[in-house]
Motif scaffolding. Structure first.
Motif, PDB file in Angstrom:
ATOM      1  N   ARG A 108       0.808  -1.221   0.000  1.00 51.22           N
ATOM      2  CA  ARG A 108       0.000   0.000   0.000  1.00 51.22           C
ATOM      3  C   ARG A 108       0.837   1.265   0.000  1.00 51.22           C
ATOM      4  N   LEU A 109       1.975   1.240   0.707  1.00 53.33           N
ATOM      5  CA  LEU A 109       2.732   2.466   0.913  1.00 53.33           C
ATOM      6  C   LEU A 109       4.010   2.572   0.077  1.00 53.33           C
ATOM      7  N   ASP A 110       4.489   1.470  -0.466  1.00 53.73           N
ATOM      8  CA  ASP A 110       5.775   1.498  -1.167  1.00 53.73           C
ATOM      9  C   ASP A 110       5.678   0.907  -2.574  1.00 53.73           C
ATOM     10  N   SER A 111       5.614  -0.416  -2.675  1.00 52.07           N
ATOM     11  CA  SER A 111       5.698  -1.041  -3.992  1.00 52.07           C
ATOM     12  C   SER A 111       4.472  -0.767  -4.862  1.00 52.07           C
ATOM     13  N   GLY A 112       3.287  -0.674  -4.273  1.00 54.41           N
ATOM     14  CA  GLY A 112       2.093  -0.355  -5.062  1.00 54.41           C
ATOM     15  C   GLY A 112       2.186   1.019  -5.706  1.00 54.41           C
ATOM     16  N   PRO A 113       2.445   2.083  -4.911  1.00 54.84           N
ATOM     17  CA  PRO A 113       2.612   3.407  -5.517  1.00 54.84           C
ATOM     18  C   PRO A 113       3.786   3.476  -6.502  1.00 54.84           C
ATOM     19  N   ALA A 114       4.872   2.750  -6.225  1.00 56.07           N
ATOM     20  CA  ALA A 114       6.023   2.752  -7.145  1.00 56.07           C
ATOM     21  C   ALA A 114       5.640   2.121  -8.480  1.00 56.07           C
ATOM     22  N   ALA A 115       4.882   1.032  -8.429  1.00 54.20           N
ATOM     23  CA  ALA A 115       4.425   0.382  -9.665  1.00 54.20           C
ATOM     24  C   ALA A 115       3.496   1.316 -10.434  1.00 54.20           C
ATOM     25  N   ALA A 116       2.581   1.964  -9.727  1.00 60.04           N
ATOM     26  CA  ALA A 116       1.652   2.897 -10.378  1.00 60.04           C
ATOM     27  C   ALA A 116       2.408   4.043 -11.049  1.00 60.04           C
ATOM     28  N   LYS A 117       3.446   4.525 -10.397  1.00 63.05           N
ATOM     29  CA  LYS A 117       4.242   5.625 -10.958  1.00 63.05           C
ATOM     30  C   LYS A 117       4.925   5.188 -12.259  1.00 63.05           C
ATOM     31  N   LEU A 118       5.450   3.960 -12.284  1.00 68.31           N
ATOM     32  CA  LEU A 118       6.080   3.447 -13.507  1.00 68.31           C
ATOM     33  C   LEU A 118       5.061   3.337 -14.640  1.00 68.31           C
ATOM     34  N   LEU A 119       3.868   2.856 -14.314  1.00 65.28           N
ATOM     35  CA  LEU A 119       2.827   2.719 -15.336  1.00 65.28           C
ATOM     36  C   LEU A 119       2.418   4.089 -15.873  1.00 65.28           C
ATOM     37  N   LEU A 120       2.271   5.054 -14.977  1.00 61.79           N
ATOM     38  CA  LEU A 120       1.940   6.410 -15.419  1.00 61.79           C
ATOM     39  C   LEU A 120       3.041   6.982 -16.309  1.00 61.79           C
ATOM     40  N   HIS A 121       4.293   6.742 -15.932  1.00 63.51           N
ATOM     41  CA  HIS A 121       5.435   7.205 -16.730  1.00 63.51           C
ATOM     42  C   HIS A 121       5.419   6.585 -18.122  1.00 63.51           C
ATOM     43  N   ASP A 122       4.955   5.349 -18.220  1.00 65.00           N
ATOM     44  CA  ASP A 122       4.869   4.645 -19.502  1.00 65.00           C
ATOM     45  C   ASP A 122       3.620   5.038 -20.304  1.00 65.00           C
ATOM     46  N   GLY A 123       2.827   5.949 -19.770  1.00 65.38           N
ATOM     47  CA  GLY A 123       1.646   6.411 -20.492  1.00 65.38           C
ATOM     48  C   GLY A 123       0.476   5.450 -20.469  1.00 65.38           C
ATOM     49  N   VAL A 124       0.443   4.581 -19.487  1.00 64.56           N
ATOM     50  CA  VAL A 124      -0.632   3.590 -19.386  1.00 64.56           C
ATOM     51  C   VAL A 124      -1.921   4.273 -18.917  1.00 64.56           C
ATOM     52  N   ASP A 125      -3.003   3.977 -19.625  1.00 67.43           N
ATOM     53  CA  ASP A 125      -4.321   4.516 -19.285  1.00 67.43           C
ATOM     54  C   ASP A 125      -5.180   3.513 -18.532  1.00 67.43           C
ATOM     55  N   VAL A 126      -5.015   2.227 -18.883  1.00 65.38           N
ATOM     56  CA  VAL A 126      -5.866   1.169 -18.347  1.00 65.38           C
ATOM     57  C   VAL A 126      -4.981   0.001 -17.932  1.00 65.38           C
ATOM     58  N   VAL A 127      -5.306  -0.588 -16.780  1.00 68.78           N
ATOM     59  CA  VAL A 127      -4.571  -1.759 -16.306  1.00 68.78           C
ATOM     60  C   VAL A 127      -5.516  -2.952 -16.273  1.00 68.78           C
ATOM     61  N   LEU A 128      -5.065  -4.048 -16.851  1.00 68.76           N
ATOM     62  CA  LEU A 128      -5.791  -5.304 -16.783  1.00 68.76           C
ATOM     63  C   LEU A 128      -5.204  -6.089 -15.612  1.00 68.76           C
ATOM     64  N   LEU A 129      -5.989  -6.284 -14.561  1.00 65.50           N
ATOM     65  CA  LEU A 129      -5.515  -7.032 -13.392  1.00 65.50           C
ATOM     66  C   LEU A 129      -5.803  -8.499 -13.596  1.00 65.50           C
ATOM     67  N   THR A 130      -4.787  -9.328 -13.384  1.00 67.47           N
ATOM     68  CA  THR A 130      -4.990 -10.776 -13.442  1.00 67.47           C
ATOM     69  C   THR A 130      -4.586 -11.360 -12.105  1.00 67.47           C
ATOM     70  N   PRO A 131      -5.539 -11.386 -11.163  1.00 69.18           N
ATOM     71  CA  PRO A 131      -5.237 -11.958  -9.846  1.00 69.18           C
ATOM     72  C   PRO A 131      -5.142 -13.468  -9.935  1.00 69.18           C
ATOM     73  N   VAL A 132      -4.088 -13.999  -9.362  1.00 68.58           N
ATOM     74  CA  VAL A 132      -3.873 -15.448  -9.432  1.00 68.58           C
ATOM     75  C   VAL A 132      -3.804 -15.992  -8.021  1.00 68.58           C
TER      76      VAL A 132
END
Length: 150
Positions: free
Chosen positions: A126-150
């Motif tokens: 919640r406080l570290d890796s999640g926001p860091a991943a979101a920041k990378l996706l935003l930097h890559d110009g991602v608009d939509v994320v397909l979540l595949t929970p396993v």
């Protein structure tokens, strides 16, 4: 007693984090959207069949298909993944959708987390890796994320 009842009995008392209000940002229509995958399949591009302790993530190059499933539990059914990686990481399906114009494009990088986490509060996520991943996706110009929970 059913296995479902046993599992529910074991987790009924586990406290869960309350997120409160969640802001919503509308995405562009899919035909213009850049789409990335976030999976909890514990996939690794380096051939290592174990996941390091913790709630970090691994970046997956969209062109890479030689991925290793890092779940160590012998109870995890790997059959579907062995037959078709797209069961947990549908990058080929996204490429097909982009080729048809259903989605705008496929991101160059995707993200893999490990779904099995011993820390039920998921503080690091919640406080570290999640926001860091979101920041990378935003930097890559991602608009939509397909979540595949396993």
């Amino acid at each position: 007693m059913s296995s479902d009842a046993i599992v529910r009995g074991n987790v009924d008392g586990v406290e869960v984090f309350e997120f409160g209000a969640t802001p919503c940002t509308p995405a562009p229509e899919l035909a213009r959207a850049r789409v990335a995958i976030v999976t909890t399949a514990g996939l690794r591009p380096d051939g290592v069949a174990t996941w390091p302790d913790g709630q970090g993530f691994v970046l997956l190059d969209a062109a890479e298909r030689n991925l290793t499933l890092a779940h160590t539990s012998p109870n995890f059914d790997r059959t579907g993944v062995a037959i078709d990686l797209n069961v947990v990481y549908p990058v080929d399906r996204l490429a097909e959708l982009a080729a048809r114009g259903t989605i705008g494009s496929v991101a160059n990088r995707h993200i893999a987390f490990m779904g099995a986490q011993p820390d039920h509060t998921l503080t690091t996520l919640r406080l570290d890796s999640g926001p860091a991943a979101a920041k990378l996706l935003l930097h890559d110009g991602v608009d939509v994320v397909l979540l595949t929970p396993v």
